[in-house]
Design a protein around this motif. Sequence first.
Motif, mmCIF file in Angstrom:
data_model
loop_
_atom_site.group_PDB
_atom_site.id
_atom_site.type_symbol
_atom_site.label_atom_id
_atom_site.label_comp_id
_atom_site.label_asym_id
_atom_site.label_seq_id
_atom_site.Cartn_x
_atom_site.Cartn_y
_atom_site.Cartn_z
ATOM 1 N N ALA A 181 28.717 -17.043 40.391
ATOM 2 C CA ALA A 181 27.760 -18.123 40.665
ATOM 3 C C ALA A 181 27.357 -18.141 42.135
ATOM 4 O O ALA A 181 26.170 -18.267 42.469
ATOM 5 C CB ALA A 181 28.359 -19.468 40.255
ATOM 6 N N PRO A 241 28.869 -23.778 41.070
ATOM 7 C CA PRO A 241 30.118 -24.289 40.487
ATOM 8 C C PRO A 241 31.293 -23.412 40.898
ATOM 9 O O PRO A 241 31.145 -22.208 41.103
ATOM 10 C CB PRO A 241 29.870 -24.213 38.972
ATOM 11 C CG PRO A 241 28.789 -23.197 38.808
ATOM 12 C CD PRO A 241 27.930 -23.303 40.033
ATOM 13 N N GLU A 242 32.448 -24.018 41.026
ATOM 14 C CA GLU A 242 33.627 -23.283 41.450
ATOM 15 C C GLU A 242 34.211 -22.468 40.297
ATOM 16 O O GLU A 242 33.983 -22.759 39.127
ATOM 17 C CB GLU A 242 34.683 -24.253 41.989
ATOM 18 C CG GLU A 242 34.235 -24.990 43.243
ATOM 19 C CD GLU A 242 35.327 -25.884 43.787
ATOM 20 O OE1 GLU A 242 36.444 -25.865 43.224
ATOM 21 O OE2 GLU A 242 35.072 -26.608 44.771
#
Length: 381
Positions: free
Chosen positions: A89, A67-68
Amino acid sequence: MSTIAGRLKLLAALTLAGVAVAGCERPPVDEVQRGYRGTAMVQVYNPRVVAKQAALNAVPEPLAAAPEGGPAAGTIYQNVKVLGGLSIAEFTRTMTAMTAWVVPKDAAPAEAGCNYCHVGGNFADDGKYTKVVARKMLQMTQKINAEWKPHVQGTGVTCYTCHRGKAVPEYVWFQDVDNTAAAGLGNRAGQNRSTPAINGASLPSDPFTPFLLGAEPIRFTGATALPTGNRKSIKQAEWTFALMTHMSQGLGVNCTYCHNSRAFNDWSQSPPQRAVAWHGIRMARALNNEFMVPLTEVFPAHRKGPLGDVAKLNCATCHQGAYKPLYGASMLKDYVTALAAPVPPPAAPAEAPPAEGETPAAPAAPAETSSTSEPASDVPG
């Protein structure tokens, strides 16, 4: 489907895949014409070897995208020197992928998992040599992808390109041991000792030290006659042939993959692959000298060769019998953020503005200088 039609379909599929195998093969074999007829510009394909190579060059599934957003790994974890600019992440995803590529769970117990590189309970500790090496290999991978595009182009490499699930890549090389024969039999001068590196040929058994560590010219056609000082000789030709034998075996191709058989030395008549190989030789040489040799004192004795040198790379290290590593499949596209180029360090936290009514701190006074002093040295004291 007729036998001829089936064979043509197989040839078409092999041509598209670029799957090639070198040498004289026992039937059945298939041939693909790569140049003008009458020039022997043919690649030989052995279906038995093709099937084996396909399994060895299967590409693992990429991990799910991270995920960003989120804080940078270097602001949360300690001693993250190469990938600190990645998000938490993406950093975790990259570490997980590296573990699967290099020391998967089914590896030997002493090698499997995170503890192969990290000290249990203190991942920031650099106490294990494997962590120091892994950090250097990350930098090497980033440099290959960023600066050696004339060879790897957009396909790029990852740790898996060489390691294939093994802590030490299967195809590495060490400098050759003493070639002196038994007393009274003279010196072999580096030859007449069958080794897998040169496919068992009676050629110099270590073509890598002069060409992939040193920068000896890989040519044997002289521009002038011998009495004028031309040093090209049959012995030098044999050293060149030894390297070419390794390249043919390492890439699984015939000589005509890079050369036109009517004029081997003529660049204007050579296929484009010759220029790609030219860059590949120089890339291997640069990586050995810039990344591998400096690690000599880091590696323990049991990881070194008989002469005390570290493992180094050659063409087979990445290619492993395929004309392109993993037959051209790009794993880099799924790990661009971490491996395509050096990762910028995490941004320094912004300084909080002074509270309302608070006087900003005065800047630090500059260090005293003298107009007669010597220029400051950029060598740390």
